[in-house]
Motif scaffolding. Structure first.
Motif, PDB file in Angstrom:
ATOM      1  N   ASN A 298      -3.157 -35.765 -17.335  1.00 56.75           N
ATOM      2  CA  ASN A 298      -2.176 -36.102 -18.371  1.00 56.75           C
ATOM      3  C   ASN A 298      -1.299 -34.874 -18.572  1.00 56.75           C
ATOM      4  N   THR A 299      -0.046 -34.964 -18.193  1.00 55.04           N
ATOM      5  CA  THR A 299       0.878 -33.830 -18.284  1.00 55.04           C
ATOM      6  C   THR A 299       1.707 -33.860 -19.562  1.00 55.04           C
ATOM      7  N   SER A 300       1.447 -34.832 -20.428  1.00 59.03           N
ATOM      8  CA  SER A 300       2.229 -34.944 -21.662  1.00 59.03           C
ATOM      9  C   SER A 300       1.509 -34.257 -22.822  1.00 59.03           C
ATOM     10  N   LYS A 301       2.197 -34.187 -23.949  1.00 59.51           N
ATOM     11  CA  LYS A 301       1.620 -33.599 -25.159  1.00 59.51           C
ATOM     12  C   LYS A 301       1.047 -34.673 -26.078  1.00 59.51           C
ATOM     13  N   GLU A 302       0.938 -35.887 -25.570  1.00 63.47           N
ATOM     14  CA  GLU A 302       0.379 -36.995 -26.340  1.00 63.47           C
ATOM     15  C   GLU A 302      -0.818 -37.585 -25.600  1.00 63.47           C
ATOM     16  N   VAL A 303      -1.584 -38.411 -26.310  1.00 62.38           N
ATOM     17  CA  VAL A 303      -2.690 -39.112 -25.669  1.00 62.38           C
ATOM     18  C   VAL A 303      -2.092 -40.045 -24.624  1.00 62.38           C
ATOM     19  N   GLY A 304      -2.641 -40.006 -23.427  1.00 59.07           N
ATOM     20  CA  GLY A 304      -2.162 -40.850 -22.336  1.00 59.07           C
ATOM     21  C   GLY A 304      -3.172 -41.925 -22.010  1.00 59.07           C
ATOM     22  N   VAL A 305      -2.684 -43.093 -21.591  1.00 63.24           N
ATOM     23  CA  VAL A 305      -3.575 -44.212 -21.279  1.00 63.24           C
ATOM     24  C   VAL A 305      -3.176 -44.851 -19.949  1.00 63.24           C
ATOM     25  N   HIS A 306      -4.167 -45.010 -19.090  1.00 64.88           N
ATOM     26  CA  HIS A 306      -4.046 -45.830 -17.876  1.00 64.88           C
ATOM     27  C   HIS A 306      -4.682 -47.169 -18.207  1.00 64.88           C
TER      28      HIS A 306
END
Length: 140
Positions: free
Chosen positions: A124-132
């Motif tokens: 996860n390269t973002s600053k938020e929770v990421g979901v697949h």
């Protein structure tokens, strides 16, 4: 690279056609915000939440399981071998995906596939929770 024969192409097309409505429904529904302890931890900062299952009308598959893999910001799922064919979409966050032969970046709404027996690695390269959101295709 292995060439795709007609039967494989038809099977992939049917699998994609069967799974697409699930992702359309998921995209139109409000995405659930998961807490940091929901589901089962599969790597530090990475948890798997079972969403549901259903029967498959594709001859090669008996059912489809939908799971959300929830990544905390910066979390990494190390390389692993896929147990089943899967169709994945990103419902939040941004990711770098590494496969044996390539690396690519994905954002919300992007989709990709994983083949049984192949490797995959996600960050996860973002600053938020990421979901697949993953449709796991269970063989017949």
């Amino acid at each position: 690279m292995k060439t795709m024969n007609r039967r494989s192409a038809i099977g992939l097309g049917l699998a994609t056609a069967a799974v697409t409505p699930l992702f359309t429904l998921a995209a139109s529904a409000k995405i659930k915000k998961y807490g940091p302890k929901e589901g089962k931890e599969i790597a530090p900062g990475v948890r798997m939440v079972e969403v549901g299952t259903g029967n498959a009308d594709i001859p090669a598959y008996k059912s489809i399981a939908i799971v959300d893999v929830v990544f905390q910001p910066g979390a990494h799922a190390p390389q692993s071998v896929m147990d089943n064919d899967m169709v994945c979409t990103i419902t939040s966050g941004a990711f770098t995906i590494k496969k044996a032969d390539r690396e690519f970046k994905l954002k919300v709404g992007d989709m990709y596939t994983c083949a049984k027996g192949k490797t995959d690695e996600s960050t996860n390269t973002s600053k938020e929770v990421g979901v697949h959101r993953i449709a796991v295709l269970i063989p017949a």
